[in-house]
Design a protein around this motif. Sequence first.
Motif, PDB file in Angstrom:
ATOM      1  N   GLY A  12       5.069  25.721 -13.006  1.00 34.15           N
ATOM      2  CA  GLY A  12       5.917  24.740 -13.691  1.00 34.15           C
ATOM      3  C   GLY A  12       6.165  25.152 -15.136  1.00 34.15           C
ATOM      4  N   ASP A  13       7.030  24.410 -15.815  1.00 33.85           N
ATOM      5  CA  ASP A  13       7.349  24.663 -17.229  1.00 33.85           C
ATOM      6  C   ASP A  13       7.934  26.048 -17.461  1.00 33.85           C
ATOM      7  N   GLU A  14       8.631  26.576 -16.468  1.00 31.91           N
ATOM      8  CA  GLU A  14       9.182  27.927 -16.609  1.00 31.91           C
ATOM      9  C   GLU A  14      10.429  27.938 -17.485  1.00 31.91           C
ATOM     10  N   GLY A  15      11.011  26.761 -17.706  1.00 35.35           N
ATOM     11  CA  GLY A  15      12.265  26.691 -18.462  1.00 35.35           C
ATOM     12  C   GLY A  15      13.427  26.349 -17.535  1.00 35.35           C
ATOM     13  N   LYS A  16      13.101  25.625 -16.474  1.00 33.35           N
ATOM     14  CA  LYS A  16      14.132  25.290 -15.471  1.00 33.35           C
ATOM     15  C   LYS A  16      15.260  24.464 -16.071  1.00 33.35           C
ATOM     16  N   GLY A  17      14.919  23.572 -17.005  1.00 32.32           N
ATOM     17  CA  GLY A  17      15.910  22.663 -17.592  1.00 32.32           C
ATOM     18  C   GLY A  17      17.113  23.428 -18.128  1.00 32.32           C
ATOM     19  N   VAL A 264      17.320  30.458  -6.523  1.00 32.11           N
ATOM     20  CA  VAL A 264      17.064  31.079  -7.827  1.00 32.11           C
ATOM     21  C   VAL A 264      15.635  30.729  -8.250  1.00 32.11           C
ATOM     22  N   GLY A 265      14.856  31.753  -8.508  1.00 33.59           N
ATOM     23  CA  GLY A 265      13.472  31.545  -8.960  1.00 33.59           C
ATOM     24  C   GLY A 265      13.407  31.701 -10.470  1.00 33.59           C
ATOM     25  N   VAL A 266      12.876  30.701 -11.147  1.00 37.51           N
ATOM     26  CA  VAL A 266      12.762  30.780 -12.604  1.00 37.51           C
ATOM     27  C   VAL A 266      11.333  31.193 -12.954  1.00 37.51           C
ATOM     28  N   ILE A 267      11.234  32.253 -13.773  1.00 36.18           N
ATOM     29  CA  ILE A 267       9.909  32.700 -14.227  1.00 36.18           C
ATOM     30  C   ILE A 267       9.914  32.819 -15.741  1.00 36.18           C
ATOM     31  N   LYS A 268       8.762  32.631 -16.326  1.00 39.66           N
ATOM     32  CA  LYS A 268       8.625  32.927 -17.743  1.00 39.66           C
ATOM     33  C   LYS A 268       8.220  34.396 -17.846  1.00 39.66           C
ATOM     34  N   ALA A 269       8.512  35.044 -18.964  1.00 41.70           N
ATOM     35  CA  ALA A 269       8.149  36.452 -19.134  1.00 41.70           C
ATOM     36  C   ALA A 269       6.630  36.616 -19.243  1.00 41.70           C
ATOM     37  N   TYR A 270       5.932  35.494 -19.352  1.00 40.85           N
ATOM     38  CA  TYR A 270       4.470  35.473 -19.310  1.00 40.85           C
ATOM     39  C   TYR A 270       4.139  34.309 -18.380  1.00 40.85           C
ATOM     40  N   THR A 271       2.945  33.764 -18.432  1.00 43.43           N
ATOM     41  CA  THR A 271       2.603  32.670 -17.514  1.00 43.43           C
ATOM     42  C   THR A 271       1.969  31.523 -18.298  1.00 43.43           C
ATOM     43  N   THR A 272       2.240  30.287 -17.856  1.00 43.94           N
ATOM     44  CA  THR A 272       1.526  29.140 -18.437  1.00 43.94           C
ATOM     45  C   THR A 272       1.112  28.199 -17.314  1.00 43.94           C
ATOM     46  N   ARG A 273       0.171  27.351 -17.646  1.00 43.69           N
ATOM     47  CA  ARG A 273      -0.212  26.294 -16.694  1.00 43.69           C
ATOM     48  C   ARG A 273      -0.791  25.133 -17.490  1.00 43.69           C
ATOM     49  N   THR A 302       3.423  15.170 -21.226  1.00 42.93           N
ATOM     50  CA  THR A 302       2.165  14.616 -21.744  1.00 42.93           C
ATOM     51  C   THR A 302       1.820  15.143 -23.137  1.00 42.93           C
ATOM     52  N   GLY A 303       2.512  16.167 -23.594  1.00 44.37           N
ATOM     53  CA  GLY A 303       2.212  16.753 -24.904  1.00 44.37           C
ATOM     54  C   GLY A 303       0.967  17.632 -24.893  1.00 44.37           C
ATOM     55  N   ARG A 304       0.350  17.820 -23.726  1.00 42.27           N
ATOM     56  CA  ARG A 304      -0.877  18.625 -23.664  1.00 42.27           C
ATOM     57  C   ARG A 304      -0.572  20.099 -23.966  1.00 42.27           C
ATOM     58  N   PRO A 305      -1.484  20.775 -24.699  1.00 36.57           N
ATOM     59  CA  PRO A 305      -1.255  22.211 -24.923  1.00 36.57           C
ATOM     60  C   PRO A 305      -1.334  22.958 -23.595  1.00 36.57           C
ATOM     61  N   ARG A 306      -0.406  23.868 -23.387  1.00 36.07           N
ATOM     62  CA  ARG A 306      -0.420  24.625 -22.127  1.00 36.07           C
ATOM     63  C   ARG A 306      -1.354  25.823 -22.238  1.00 36.07           C
ATOM     64  N   ARG A 307      -1.975  26.162 -21.147  1.00 37.71           N
ATOM     65  CA  ARG A 307      -2.753  27.390 -21.072  1.00 37.71           C
ATOM     66  C   ARG A 307      -1.749  28.542 -20.922  1.00 37.71           C
ATOM     67  N   CYS A 308      -2.048  29.682 -21.534  1.00 34.70           N
ATOM     68  CA  CYS A 308      -1.083  30.791 -21.504  1.00 34.70           C
ATOM     69  C   CYS A 308      -1.755  32.073 -21.030  1.00 34.70           C
ATOM     70  N   GLY A 309      -0.992  32.956 -20.389  1.00 33.76           N
ATOM     71  CA  GLY A 309      -1.549  34.217 -19.903  1.00 33.76           C
ATOM     72  C   GLY A 309      -0.463  35.249 -19.638  1.00 33.76           C
ATOM     73  N   TRP A 310      -0.892  36.435 -19.205  1.00 31.59           N
ATOM     74  CA  TRP A 310       0.042  37.533 -18.903  1.00 31.59           C
ATOM     75  C   TRP A 310       0.850  37.232 -17.647  1.00 31.59           C
ATOM     76  N   PHE A 311       1.938  37.944 -17.492  1.00 37.31           N
ATOM     77  CA  PHE A 311       2.764  37.812 -16.289  1.00 37.31           C
ATOM     78  C   PHE A 311       1.952  38.283 -15.078  1.00 37.31           C
ATOM     79  N   ASP A 312       2.010  37.498 -14.028  1.00 33.16           N
ATOM     80  CA  ASP A 312       1.207  37.769 -12.836  1.00 33.16           C
ATOM     81  C   ASP A 312       2.143  38.061 -11.658  1.00 33.16           C
ATOM     82  N   ALA A 313       2.187  39.335 -11.276  1.00 35.21           N
ATOM     83  CA  ALA A 313       3.112  39.718 -10.189  1.00 35.21           C
ATOM     84  C   ALA A 313       2.570  39.322  -8.817  1.00 35.21           C
ATOM     85  N   VAL A 314       1.272  39.023  -8.735  1.00 35.61           N
ATOM     86  CA  VAL A 314       0.733  38.588  -7.428  1.00 35.61           C
ATOM     87  C   VAL A 314       1.310  37.219  -7.095  1.00 35.61           C
TER      88      VAL A 314
END
Length: 426
Positions: A12-17, A264-273, A302-314
Amino acid sequence: MSNIVLIGAQWGDEGKGKIIDILTEKSDYIVRYQGGNNAGHTVKYADKKFVLHLIPSGILRSGKKCLIGNGVVLDPEAFFEEIETLEKKGVSVKGRLFVSDQAHLIFPYHRLFDTLREESGASQKIGTTQRGIGPCYEDKMARLGIRVADLVGEPQFFEKRLRHVLEIKNKILSKIYHHKPLRPAACIKPYLAYRTRLIPYAANTSLILNKAIGNGKKILFEGAQGTLLDVDHGTYPYVTSSNASAGGALTGTGVGPTQIDEVVGVIKAYTTRVGEGPFPTEFPEDLVKKIRDKGEEYGATTGRPRRCGWFDAVIGRHAVSVNGISSLAVMKLDVLDELREIKICTGYRYKSKILKDFPSNVEILKRCSPVYESHRGWLGNISGLKRYQDFPPAAKKYLRRIEQLMETPIKIISVGSNRAQTVMLS
Ligand code: IMP
């Protein structure tokens, strides 16, 4: 004909909007098919920022018809609040917003159960948005739900159904949670007030859509959340309670699979959750802060800080497979502008094995460590670029590698939050 399903290919939060807003231009109908007001789709439009939770983002373009499908769970309080906010900002929904009469309604007891369960410690904490989404879907499956059709029908039948459901809810509330029972009147009165307001919006949206398709209209199916939050294909049990993947677009609207042309699949150039659950490529603390600040990675709902990480091709390959993604939109590439080194996870190490496929067992996933390949950063500001050929070679290489690993072409690259900061590839 071009009916497009747009889905999030991560958590989620990939920037779909933003992409929905762009694709809306060429669509006639925009339809939400799952989730509820747990979503937060941000669109920057005419120097104004809109965050839509329940109403399809297409509403921001005048003349477009917007539908809330049967697969969505609808909180009437949130629905009317959102309409008011839109109208205050000059966006009229009159005559172009419809809600499926088969959609299930969220009641205050759903929100209460969501909170009680998360706080009780009796079960695994999921980190939900506490909007009552899970409890409402539970009732749908348990055949204890109340639908829009029940509310807009004869009031006495609605009241009878609600009293029956509340009797069951009150038993659970007092026996399991030692909570005081809820008074039926406290639900019946406000919902009967919503009834009058909801009647003009309630419709058989499956019929509307199928007729529109028959007349050659173009439909955009607006997914919420992301594939890894899908109740079947995600990191279960750390998921939402609906089918956020492409399949949900069919069951959640009453449109058949032969009518879909593109996914259409929306991805971020990195990953968040956001929320609890395994996240193999999560950054160490120093990098989290840098990317979170630059990418404004705070939950839109919710305004919660998102966890962030590298792009995951799996997870990327998993998303391509379960959704049948035909092209990709890569978002927030500019957020990586200042990184000297950029990593991509190509597999998971579990004990002595390298896993290339996404494991279904969450306990295995929790114990996986990512296998990375390293890429050189481009160390330059790409946020003003308009053409792919002007991208720095290192950025192009990074994008081509994502395409290669996901075996899917990239058709859209986003380098900033405004509409103009979008590069379309043919
Ligand atoms: P729920 O959908 O409120 O039940 O929350 C279940 C999980 O999905 C939690 O981890 C939430 O943080 C996550 N979630 C729900 N909606 C969204 C969303 O729109 N974006 C990102 N995460 C979400």
